[in-house]
Design an enzyme around this catalytic site. Structure first.
Site, PDB file in Angstrom:
ATOM      1  N   HIS A   1      -3.607  -5.157   0.222  1.00 28.64           N
ATOM      2  CA  HIS A   1      -3.122  -5.687   1.502  1.00 28.64           C
ATOM      3  C   HIS A   1      -3.194  -7.217   1.499  1.00 28.64           C
ATOM      4  O   HIS A   1      -4.155  -7.807   2.007  1.00 28.64           O
ATOM      5  CB  HIS A   1      -3.954  -5.119   2.657  1.00 28.64           C
ATOM      6  CG  HIS A   1      -3.685  -3.686   2.937  1.00 28.64           C
ATOM      7  ND1 HIS A   1      -2.718  -3.264   3.828  1.00 28.64           N
ATOM      8  CD2 HIS A   1      -4.229  -2.554   2.407  1.00 28.64           C
ATOM      9  CE1 HIS A   1      -2.694  -1.942   3.860  1.00 28.64           C
ATOM     10  NE2 HIS A   1      -3.599  -1.487   2.998  1.00 28.64           N
TER      11      HIS A   1
ATOM     12  N   GLU B   1      -1.746  -9.326   3.297  1.00 31.08           N
ATOM     13  CA  GLU B   1      -1.711  -9.920   4.632  1.00 31.08           C
ATOM     14  C   GLU B   1      -3.107 -10.281   5.125  1.00 31.08           C
ATOM     15  O   GLU B   1      -3.260 -11.173   5.974  1.00 31.08           O
ATOM     16  CB  GLU B   1      -1.028  -8.970   5.628  1.00 31.08           C
ATOM     17  CG  GLU B   1      -1.789  -7.712   5.985  1.00 31.08           C
ATOM     18  CD  GLU B   1      -1.561  -6.537   5.051  1.00 31.08           C
ATOM     19  OE1 GLU B   1      -1.856  -5.395   5.455  1.00 31.08           O
ATOM     20  OE2 GLU B   1      -1.085  -6.766   3.922  1.00 31.08           O
TER      21      GLU B   1
ATOM     22  N   CYS C   1       0.827  -1.196   0.000  1.00 27.48           N
ATOM     23  CA  CYS C   1       0.000   0.000   0.000  1.00 27.48           C
ATOM     24  C   CYS C   1       0.873   1.261   0.000  1.00 27.48           C
ATOM     25  O   CYS C   1       1.511   1.566  -0.990  1.00 27.48           O
ATOM     26  CB  CYS C   1      -0.968  -0.042   1.180  1.00 27.48           C
ATOM     27  SG  CYS C   1      -2.334   1.145   1.050  1.00 27.48           S
TER      28      CYS C   1
END
Length: 544
Positions: free
Chosen positions: A516, A518, A382
């Site tokens: 993102h 994750e 990001c």
């Protein structure tokens, strides 16, 4: 028949209700049941999207674009069940909804009160849209019993317990058993008072989950059972363990899932299959090696601000059978161009996480250059990707005034405010004056990868879907100049307007992503980008 399990906490906050809820969900799943987990947050914010990471930790984003509590990340990682907007509610959102209905005249002139209007809305949230085929809905109540802001939630679940009956509702109370070294004994009084407080508002817990740092003596368990009015077998020892992924097996060994099933009168439940958890535990305890990753951000004094990133790095370690040591590095220290980067000595990879604002950003750009020039694996997420592109624009493409409009007006907005994008079939428009809350590009969006690129190889596909949370984007009008300087824009939005992934030509592993990843990583299914990043770090560790 759907059964409901309510998890509350007492004595102190931060006891681990989220991990406990996720672990119980995983145990029920291991027996073949389908679960859904929900979080009820008593704070007055509509959602955590505008809250400081220092106060609240990370904001977890769901596929459908909800900005939610980080506990929903635990729920997803432990169970693999994707959370939704309907799985997180706050007092602020409930009040907002009620006031909107009152302004429309939906209440037909009635006086709006906490009881019944607020409590009814909470009950509606708990019961609505559990999902197809769900057997258990687990609801975690944020905060601690006795908190003023939590009272409407406790009253709502008390009513639900009465309406559903014991065959469909179970209350689990998480509490603390402190050990007093001077006295040489464990103290049960805080637990007794916590349960007394809970019972005073009409809730009798059926199971007590007692956090402790050592075994609970049998006589102390008996005392707790007697004074808290629960069965002895329902006093569950929740002792500290070495790793959060050890918790489900530890709770199973103590009989938590069996007690829950017993409460509901379920006698024919299949035995749990915990083999996948056992494999993870073995890998964690017996890694083949270790790598050190430098996580460079400005909230490093609050590790919860990067909870999903830290977990995903660990998942990458599981995929490569190595232990990942995360070194949190404050990027603000590097804002001074003369500050030494010695904190990065000995790391085998660098991760630049998401963030906002100018503070600490110049330090991140210095670190991106450090990794680029030293051929060190570097993963920008990001804002980390955006700053990596700005750094490369300045020092590779020769665009000396390259910057991001997040810092303010600039002659060379290599990164700029997104003013328009498409969400499904709807065109979304924003500008600099738009409210901050809930106005970013949020949720899952598709992207197309460049054939032959590193990310296409990592994903094993040319079409992906990832979760986003950002207001700024790399300016597509600079792509041609940046590509001539050695950057590869290997992922784009389907319409070709928004750059989503960038790589560095000739670098062993330098990838920046606008999304993102994750948020979609699981211990059983590590995200391919994190698995590949850690593999590159392992390779780097053998070169130094």
């Amino acid at each position: 028949m759907i059964r409901y399990i309510f998890i509350t906490g007492g004595v102190v906050s931060s006891l681990g209700k989220g991990i406990a809820s996720a672990s119980l969900g995983a145990l029920l799943q291991s027996r073949g049941y389908r679960v859904r987990l929900r979080k009820l947050d008593p704070y007055l914010n509509v959602d955590p999207g505008t809250m400081s990471p220092r106060q609240h930790g990370e904001v977890y984003v769901t596929d459908d674009g909800a900005e939610t509590d980080l506990d929903l990340g635990h729920y997803e990682r432990f169970t693999g069940v994707s959370a939704r907007q309907s799985d997180n509610i706050t007092t602020g959102r409930i009040y907002q909804r009620i006031i909107e209905k009152e302004r429309r005249g939906d209440y037909l002139g009635a006086t709006i009160q906490v009881i019944p209007h607020v409590t009814n809305d909470i009950k509606e949230f708990v019961l609505s849209d559990p999902g197809e085929g769900v057997d258990f809905v687990l609801c975690e109540i944020g905060g601690t019993v006795g908190d003023i802001e939590g009272l409407p939630f406790f009253e709502a679940i008390r009513q639900l317990g009465q309406e559903l009956g014991p065959q469909r509702a179970c209350f689990i109370h998480l509490t603390l058993l402190p050990y007093i070294p001077a006295a040489g004994e464990m103290k049960t009084k805080p637990t007794q008072h916590s349960v007394k407080e809970l019972r005073s508002i009409g809730i009798q817990p059926q199971i007590l989950l007692c956090r402790c740092d050592r075994p609970i003596p049998v006589n102390e368990k008996g005392k707790i059972a007697s004074f808290c009015n629960v069965r002895l077998a329902s006093v569950i020892e929740a002792r500290d363990v070495g790793h959060i992924y050890d918790v489900p097996m530890a709770y199973h060994a103590e009989g938590l899932d069996s007690e829950v099933l017993s409460h509901f009168g379920i006698t024919d439940a299949p035995p749990p299959d915990l083999s996948s958890w056992q494999r993870i535990a073995q890998t964690i305890k017996n890694p083949d090696g270790q790598v050190t990753i430098g996580l460079v951000g400005k909230y490093t004094d609050v590790p919860d601000a990067y909870k999903s990133v830290s977990e995903a790095l660990g998942h990458g370690g599981l995929a490569n059978k190595v232990k990942v040591d995360i070194r949190f590095v404050d990027s603000e220290k590097f804002d001074d161009p003369d500050a030494a980067l010695e904190d990065l000595d000995g790391v085998h990879g660098i991760l630049l996480p998401g963030g906002f604002g100018e503070r600490g950003a110049h330090g991140k750009m210095r670190v991106a250059r450090y990794a680029r020039e030293r051929n060190m694996p570097c993963f920008g997420i990001c804002y980390g990707m955006q700053l990596s592109v700005v750094e490369a624009a300045r020092n590779l493409a020769g665009i000396k005034n390259a910057s991001t409009s997040e810092f303010g007006p600039t002659k060379e907005p290599v990164v700029g405010l997104m003013e328009e994008w498409t969400k499904g079939n709807e065109k979304v428009t924003r500008d600099a004056s738009t409210d901050l809350g809930g106005t970013m590009r949020l949720g899952a969006y598709p992207a197309r990868l460049k054939e032959g690129s590193m990310v296409a190889q990592v994903y094993g596909s040319l079409e992906i879907s990832e979760r986003h949370r950002h207001r700024y984007e790399v300016n597509a009008s600079y792509i041609e100049r940046l590509e001539k300087a050695g950057m590869i824009f290997s992922g784009m939005s389907p319409d070709g307007r928004l750059p989503e992934i960038v790589e560095l030509e000739g670098h062993p592993w330098f990838i920046g992503v606008q999304f993102h990843p994750e948020l979609k990583s699981r211990p059983f299914e590590p995200h391919p980008l994190f698995a590949s990043f850690i593999a590159a770090a392992v390779k780097q560790s053998r070169l130094v």
